[in-house]
Design an enzyme around this catalytic site. Structure first.
Site, PDB file in Angstrom:
ATOM      1  N   LYS A  52       5.331   1.705  -3.180  1.00 33.53           N
ATOM      2  CA  LYS A  52       5.271   3.070  -3.726  1.00 33.53           C
ATOM      3  C   LYS A  52       5.513   2.988  -5.216  1.00 33.53           C
ATOM      4  O   LYS A  52       6.168   2.056  -5.692  1.00 33.53           O
ATOM      5  CB  LYS A  52       6.359   3.938  -3.087  1.00 33.53           C
ATOM      6  CG  LYS A  52       6.062   5.404  -3.152  1.00 33.53           C
ATOM      7  CD  LYS A  52       5.172   5.819  -1.996  1.00 33.53           C
ATOM      8  CE  LYS A  52       4.768   7.265  -2.048  1.00 33.53           C
ATOM      9  NZ  LYS A  52       4.192   7.686  -0.758  1.00 33.53           N
ATOM     10  N   ASN A 102      -2.310  19.413  -1.277  1.00 33.50           N
ATOM     11  CA  ASN A 102      -3.332  18.749  -0.496  1.00 33.50           C
ATOM     12  C   ASN A 102      -2.981  18.670   0.999  1.00 33.50           C
ATOM     13  O   ASN A 102      -3.819  18.889   1.871  1.00 33.50           O
ATOM     14  CB  ASN A 102      -3.490  17.354  -1.124  1.00 33.50           C
ATOM     15  CG  ASN A 102      -4.298  16.424  -0.305  1.00 33.50           C
ATOM     16  OD1 ASN A 102      -3.748  15.631   0.438  1.00 33.50           O
ATOM     17  ND2 ASN A 102      -5.598  16.539  -0.409  1.00 33.50           N
ATOM     18  N   SER A 156      -6.765   5.783   3.670  1.00 28.96           N
ATOM     19  CA  SER A 156      -6.830   4.925   2.481  1.00 28.96           C
ATOM     20  C   SER A 156      -7.203   3.499   2.869  1.00 28.96           C
ATOM     21  O   SER A 156      -7.968   2.827   2.176  1.00 28.96           O
ATOM     22  CB  SER A 156      -5.467   4.878   1.784  1.00 28.96           C
ATOM     23  OG  SER A 156      -5.307   5.961   0.899  1.00 28.96           O
ATOM     24  N   THR A 211      -4.457  13.485   5.483  1.00 28.92           N
ATOM     25  CA  THR A 211      -3.033  13.615   5.814  1.00 28.92           C
ATOM     26  C   THR A 211      -2.803  14.867   6.665  1.00 28.92           C
ATOM     27  O   THR A 211      -2.158  14.805   7.716  1.00 28.92           O
ATOM     28  CB  THR A 211      -2.172  13.675   4.535  1.00 28.92           C
ATOM     29  OG1 THR A 211      -2.565  12.591   3.694  1.00 28.92           O
ATOM     30  CG2 THR A 211      -0.700  13.558   4.862  1.00 28.92           C
ATOM     31  N   LYS A 242       0.864  -1.189   0.000  1.00 26.06           N
ATOM     32  CA  LYS A 242       0.000   0.000   0.000  1.00 26.06           C
ATOM     33  C   LYS A 242       0.885   1.218   0.000  1.00 26.06           C
ATOM     34  O   LYS A 242       1.839   1.312   0.772  1.00 26.06           O
ATOM     35  CB  LYS A 242      -0.862   0.003   1.282  1.00 26.06           C
ATOM     36  CG  LYS A 242      -1.777   1.203   1.391  1.00 26.06           C
ATOM     37  CD  LYS A 242      -3.100   0.938   0.742  1.00 26.06           C
ATOM     38  CE  LYS A 242      -3.874   2.191   0.398  1.00 26.06           C
ATOM     39  NZ  LYS A 242      -3.425   2.877  -0.853  1.00 26.06           N
ATOM     40  N   LYS A 256       5.675   3.319   8.204  1.00 24.60           N
ATOM     41  CA  LYS A 256       4.506   4.180   8.386  1.00 24.60           C
ATOM     42  C   LYS A 256       3.236   3.334   8.466  1.00 24.60           C
ATOM     43  O   LYS A 256       2.423   3.497   9.373  1.00 24.60           O
ATOM     44  CB  LYS A 256       4.421   5.132   7.189  1.00 24.60           C
ATOM     45  CG  LYS A 256       3.228   6.051   7.195  1.00 24.60           C
ATOM     46  CD  LYS A 256       2.989   6.765   5.854  1.00 24.60           C
ATOM     47  CE  LYS A 256       4.242   7.313   5.220  1.00 24.60           C
ATOM     48  NZ  LYS A 256       3.947   8.293   4.143  1.00 24.60           N
ATOM     49  N   GLY A 270      -2.728   8.222  -4.255  1.00 27.48           N
ATOM     50  CA  GLY A 270      -2.043   9.421  -4.727  1.00 27.48           C
ATOM     51  C   GLY A 270      -0.799   9.752  -3.925  1.00 27.48           C
ATOM     52  O   GLY A 270      -0.540   9.196  -2.858  1.00 27.48           O
ATOM     53  N   ASP A 271      -0.018  10.640  -4.473  1.00 25.67           N
ATOM     54  CA  ASP A 271       1.111  11.279  -3.782  1.00 25.67           C
ATOM     55  C   ASP A 271       1.307  12.579  -4.568  1.00 25.67           C
ATOM     56  O   ASP A 271       0.378  13.039  -5.229  1.00 25.67           O
ATOM     57  CB  ASP A 271       2.351  10.366  -3.795  1.00 25.67           C
ATOM     58  CG  ASP A 271       3.428  10.810  -2.794  1.00 25.67           C
ATOM     59  OD1 ASP A 271       3.357  10.407  -1.621  1.00 25.67           O
ATOM     60  OD2 ASP A 271       4.354  11.567  -3.183  1.00 25.67           O
ATOM     61  N   GLN A 287       7.350   3.840   3.753  1.00 24.38           N
ATOM     62  CA  GLN A 287       5.940   3.442   3.800  1.00 24.38           C
ATOM     63  C   GLN A 287       5.753   2.168   4.630  1.00 24.38           C
ATOM     64  O   GLN A 287       4.732   2.011   5.318  1.00 24.38           O
ATOM     65  CB  GLN A 287       5.434   3.213   2.371  1.00 24.38           C
ATOM     66  CG  GLN A 287       3.924   3.253   2.223  1.00 24.38           C
ATOM     67  CD  GLN A 287       3.371   4.658   2.088  1.00 24.38           C
ATOM     68  OE1 GLN A 287       3.931   5.489   1.383  1.00 24.38           O
ATOM     69  NE2 GLN A 287       2.268   4.919   2.759  1.00 24.38           N
TER      70      GLN A 287
HETATM   71  N1  GLU Z   1       1.195   9.021  -0.585  1.00 19.91           N
HETATM   72  C1  GLU Z   1       0.673   8.974   0.744  1.00 19.91           C
HETATM   73  C2  GLU Z   1       1.782   8.600   1.699  1.00 19.91           C
HETATM   74  O1  GLU Z   1       2.915   9.039   1.515  1.00 19.91           O
HETATM   75  C3  GLU Z   1      -0.593   8.145   0.858  1.00 19.91           C
HETATM   76  C4  GLU Z   1      -0.490   6.722   0.408  1.00 19.91           C
HETATM   77  C5  GLU Z   1      -1.806   5.965   0.390  1.00 19.91           C
HETATM   78  O2  GLU Z   1      -2.833   6.526   0.691  1.00 19.91           O
HETATM   79  O3  GLU Z   1      -1.749   4.773   0.063  1.00 19.91           O
HETATM   80  O4  GLU Z   1       1.606   7.917   2.679  1.00 19.91           O
END
Ligand code: GLU
Length: 454
Positions: A125, A240, A382, A209, A89, A113, A164-165, A110
């Site tokens: 990612k 965002n 998400s 976020t 994810k 996180k 998204g990112d 990630q």
């Molecule tokens: N891009 C965001 C992050 O850096 C969200 C990733 C997501 O929602 O999967 O965590």
């Protein structure tokens, strides 16, 4: 040589041309010493060697045709880093400087996180060196469709769920999802998150976020007997994340005074606090111009400083970098310390501080909060979107927000407890950054060990 040092050395030798990836590996592994250097089981299971090696790396050509009929070729990536605790994810980043090192750094971060969220999501990612700036809607659509023509092979609800990112918002996710559905012939909503509300998105996801970062900050200030109320906050970025942060900061009585873009920063001494100002950030983003100075067109009383970042240049109690990686380098760190007003840096964008700057700030009494903990509200929401998709039921804003708050407050407390448990303190205060790594690591390592050598 210790286990951590040996793995660090081998990782540097093997990935010498990936500076961003090595930066995060160095930062994270160094902070894991209190766990892994005191217990041989981590080395016996080669946990660190496996953690730094992505499970899979997909890199592919993305050809598309621009509005002039010219063929363009970009490079696409999806790095599936670690699936110990759930399907991969993580977001997709479209930005001209995207390369494998950047996607690997983001995928590595990630993993920790996502573990901190306590939800069942692994780390991944992706993205492309595609530049959305100045592209027409139809160009963006053709690019997204071509990108998905390859990506669809690697994703799915139980496999990998991109979102998204930077450079990828609701519009891009819509085009990506439409093409995914067409290619697979199935309505697999949970294979992408950040979707629009009309086709399976979660209410509250766009704000999550930034809101999550402020919930985390609120919990931190409460823990030290303080609050956000009345604090001046220097925010960077205007996308965002910065938008959500300004909105929620204002609700908590804090005063965001800056935003920034690649062209420079805006200082609005009156505060970016009115609904009009906050809503204008959305317009700035939608304009696709990627310029902070656009703020002056609507609010001419503010000041624009070209080519600079606000760190140490404006008086603020808190810096909240919300733009991108390595915004705070040693130069900015020195400015922050010598300016003298700020006590806290609450990282929001992924890895906004270089390792050298982080050490300098911490040694000079600035309390740091780690982005992988602070910004986890986006991916957490998400994951809540995936849950809603799985049960075919949308939740109310109250339900989503209540869960987001609980998760973010829990993350802060997990970082604090881990720092205290392993006694990683700086100037008598918990090292929350190390705490984030330790807490995130523990769950992933436990899952890896229980699943054997895979
Ligand atoms: N891009 C965001 C992050 O850096 C969200 C990733 C997501 O929602 O999967 O965590």
């Amino acid at each position: 040589m210790s286990y951590v040092d040996r793995v660090l050395e081998a990782t540097k030798a093997k990935n010498a041309n990936e500076p961003e990836f090595l930066q995060t590996v160095e930062e994270v592994l160094n902070s894991l010493r209190p766990i892994v250097d005191n217990d041989p089981k981590y080395e016996e299971h080669a946990i660190l060697e496996r953690l730094v090696e992505p499970e899979k790396v997909h890199m592919f050509r993305v050809p598309w045709v621009d509005d002039n009929g010219k063929v363009q070729v970009n490079r696409g990536f999806r790095v599936q880093f670690n699936s110990a605790i759930g399907p991969y994810k993580g977001g997709l980043r479209f930005q001209p400087n995207v390369n494998l090192s950047i996607i690997k750094f983001l995928g590595f971060e990630q993993t920790f996180k996502n573990s901190l969220t306590t939800l069942p999501i692994g780390g991944g990612k992706g993205g492309s060196d595609f530049d959305p700036k100045g592209k027409s809607d139809m160009e963006v659509m053709r690019f997204c469709q071509s990108f998905m023509n390859e990506l669809y092979r690697y994703i799915g609800i139980d496999v990998d769920c991109p979102a998204g990112d930077m450079g990828v918002g609701g519009r891009e996710i819509g085009y990506l999802y439409g093409q995914f559905k067409r290619l697979t012939g199935r309505y697999e909503a949970g294979a992408l998150s950040g979707k629009g509300l009309s086709y399976g998105g979660s209410i509250g996801r766009p704000e999550a976020t930034g809101y999550g970062a402020v919930y985390y900050a609120d919990e931190y200030f409460k823990s030290i007997g303080s609050s956000l109320k009345g604090k001046k906050v220097s925010v960077t970025g205007f996308g965002n994340v910065a938008w959500g942060a300004c909105k929620k900061l204002t609700e908590y009585g804090a005063i965001p005074v800056t935003i920034s873009g690649p062209d420079g920063y805006i200082l609005d001494e009156e505060g970016i606090t009115t609904p009009e100002k906050i809503a204008f950030l959305l317009e700035m983003r939608a304009s696709n111009r990627n310029e902070a100075k656009m703020y002056l067109e609507k609010f001419p009383n503010a000041k624009f400083v070209a080519g600079e970042r606000p760190f140490g240049k404006v008086k603020a109690d808190i810096y909240m970098p919300c733009a991108m990686q390595n915004e705070i380098r040693i130069e900015e760190a020195k400015l922050i310390v010598s300016e003298g007003t700020a006590k806290d840096v609450i990282e929001v964008s992924n890895m906004p501080t270089t390792n050298e700057a982080m050490a300098y700030l911490q040694q000079n009494g600035i309390v740091m909060q780690a982005s992988k903990a602070v910004n986890a509200g986006g991916v957490a929401c998400s994951s809540l979107e995936m849950t809603q998709n799985a049960e075919h039921l949308p939740w109310t804003l109250e339900e989503v927000d209540e869960k987001l708050q609980r998760i973010m407050r829990g993350i802060f407390n997990a970082c604090k407890s881990a720092a205290e448990e392993y006694n990683v303190m700086i100037n008598g205060k918990p090292n929350y950054v190390a705490g984030a790594n330790l807490a995130g690591f523990k769950k992933v390592a436990a899952a890896m060990m229980e699943q054997g050598i895979v």
